[in-house]
Structures are given as C-alpha cells and as structure tokens.
Design a protein around this motif. Sequence first.
Motif, PDB file in Angstrom:
ATOM      1  N   TYR A 192       1.036  -1.008   0.036  1.00 41.38           N
ATOM      2  CA  TYR A 192       0.010   0.039  -0.017  1.00 41.38           C
ATOM      3  C   TYR A 192       0.896   1.241  -0.035  1.00 41.38           C
ATOM      4  O   TYR A 192       1.902   1.123   0.655  1.00 41.38           O
ATOM      5  N   LYS A 193       0.221   2.219  -0.623  1.00 42.00           N
ATOM      6  CA  LYS A 193       1.005   3.506  -0.697  1.00 42.00           C
ATOM      7  C   LYS A 193       0.259   4.633   0.006  1.00 42.00           C
ATOM      8  O   LYS A 193      -0.872   4.484  -0.062  1.00 42.00           O
ATOM      9  N   GLN A 194       0.749   5.498   0.785  1.00 43.29           N
ATOM     10  CA  GLN A 194       0.229   6.552   1.567  1.00 43.29           C
ATOM     11  C   GLN A 194       0.902   7.777   1.395  1.00 43.29           C
ATOM     12  O   GLN A 194       1.845   8.083   2.026  1.00 43.29           O
ATOM     13  N   ILE A 212      -3.474   3.534  -0.511  1.00 41.46           N
ATOM     14  CA  ILE A 212      -3.983   3.093  -1.998  1.00 41.46           C
ATOM     15  C   ILE A 212      -3.225   1.965  -2.224  1.00 41.46           C
ATOM     16  O   ILE A 212      -1.953   1.859  -1.855  1.00 41.46           O
ATOM     17  N   LEU A 213      -4.054   0.710  -2.587  1.00 36.20           N
ATOM     18  CA  LEU A 213      -3.095  -0.198  -2.940  1.00 36.20           C
ATOM     19  C   LEU A 213      -2.296  -0.280  -4.243  1.00 36.20           C
ATOM     20  O   LEU A 213      -2.847   0.315  -5.198  1.00 36.20           O
ATOM     21  N   LEU A 254      -8.170  -4.601   1.119  1.00 35.64           N
ATOM     22  CA  LEU A 254      -8.905  -3.423   1.998  1.00 35.64           C
ATOM     23  C   LEU A 254      -8.942  -2.308   1.105  1.00 35.64           C
ATOM     24  O   LEU A 254      -8.050  -1.895   0.564  1.00 35.64           O
ATOM     25  N   PHE A 255     -10.278  -1.610   1.111  1.00 33.75           N
ATOM     26  CA  PHE A 255     -10.301  -0.277   0.446  1.00 33.75           C
ATOM     27  C   PHE A 255     -10.213   0.706   1.700  1.00 33.75           C
ATOM     28  O   PHE A 255     -11.106   0.335   2.417  1.00 33.75           O
ATOM     29  N   PHE A 256      -9.541   1.819   1.635  1.00 39.42           N
ATOM     30  CA  PHE A 256      -9.514   2.756   2.619  1.00 39.42           C
ATOM     31  C   PHE A 256     -10.293   4.089   2.341  1.00 39.42           C
ATOM     32  O   PHE A 256     -10.142   4.545   1.007  1.00 39.42           O
TER      33      PHE A 256
END
Lengths: 118, 115
Positions: free
Chosen positions: A37-39, A46-47, B104-106
């Motif tokens: 995941y990227k933040q 975001i995947l 998972l969707f955040f």
Amino acid sequence: AQTVTQSQPEMSVQEAETVTLSCTYDTSESDYYLFWYKQPPSRQMILVIRQEAYKQQNATENRFSVNFQKAAKSFSLKISDSQLGDAAMYFCAYREGGSNFGNEKLTFGTGTRLTIIP
Amino acid sequence: DTEVTQTPKHLVMGMTNKKSLKCEQHMGHRAMYWYKQKAKKPPELMFVYSYEKLSINESVPSRFSPECPNSSLLNLHLHALQPEDSALYLCASSQVQGKGTGELFFGEGSRLTVL
C-alpha cells in the motif's frame, strides 16, 4: 501471530531510476495474501499491488512489480522509472486467506518513506 | 463505486465531549474496519465487523464504541477521550475471508484532535 518487517525506514531514488523496497514476514499459514500500500501526504491508503501466496508468478502492475520468495518469506517491491508522484510512505501488509470468521485482519509493516529526487 | 467515504475529515473535541466518526461504502463489502494511525506509524487495527457482527476487538478502551447499523455503514462513537487518542482514524472495507481478492479499500481518514 503474524509479523511483517520493513527494514528500510527511508529510501530515496533519482527520478526515472529504479528502487526496491524490502519486506519480510513471518507466518505458519500456507494460504495468505500480501500487499503493498502507498500512503501519500494526502493520507489515503492506496493499494499498489497484491500477491496471492498460492501463485508462483510474481505480480506486476505497470511500473510496479514484486519479487515474492515464499520459502524465504520475502516480498520486495520494485518501482521502475520512478516518478515524483511515487513519493509516499509504502507499507507492506499481510492478510490470512481461508474463510475463518474473525481472521480478516490486515497486518502492516512499519513502512518505508520513499523520496524521489528530481 | 469504489469509494469509502469518511466524515468528518477533521474533528476537534474536548475530553468531556461525545462525538462520532462515520464511514460508508457501497461496494457490497461485508467486512468493515476501524484503524488508528499515529504520525509516521503504520495503522493499528481497532475493530473488525463481519456481516455486521463484531468479529475482532483489539482490546480497545471502552471510550471507543463501534457500531455497524447496516452493511454499508460503520460508526465509531467517541466519549471521554484523552489527548493521546489524537490520531488519524481510518475506515476500510473488504470482501469477507475467502471471497474476493483480499485487499482492503480505505477511506481518506478522519483527523481527530483531543484537547
């Protein structure tokens, strides 16, 4: 309990170059998923890419690819042709497979902050 | 629709206040999550709901009270919080175990400040 380890708190790369982020995990399960995941600073998670443990082929998504070594419990992310928009915190994450109620948790590593140098 | 929507985006509250965080998804997911994230740290799981039933509570203090009124909504009720509870609260949804592709969707998160 499953653990996910990211040994690189920070990484930097020149724009257009390639960078590899490391991740190792510990589990006794045979059926599981791994994710990157990227933040970005905008904070939404975001995947980037996913890998099912039963698949031997490494996942790829455009400029992003993984090197999945199941026996070594290693799951690294390679970013090719790095772009300024790739700057973010990257989290490696693990989730059990199967269909056991109550096992839906996603376990994160500590993250790697990636800086792109123009 | 592949979005998880969280409101409010920012919340400031005193230690005696009662407030709620809300989360909504319309992807047909039957698992929903609350995570707490402190600055420069990974998200920490708080609660998981599966088929609208609480399936995981990671020993969260009772001043945090989750609620899942239906399959699309997830609330987090806050009461008598402490300043150390200030953090980004992330909601997520997914297919339940054994279905879908596992991710998972955040949502974008709710930034909570407790004074």
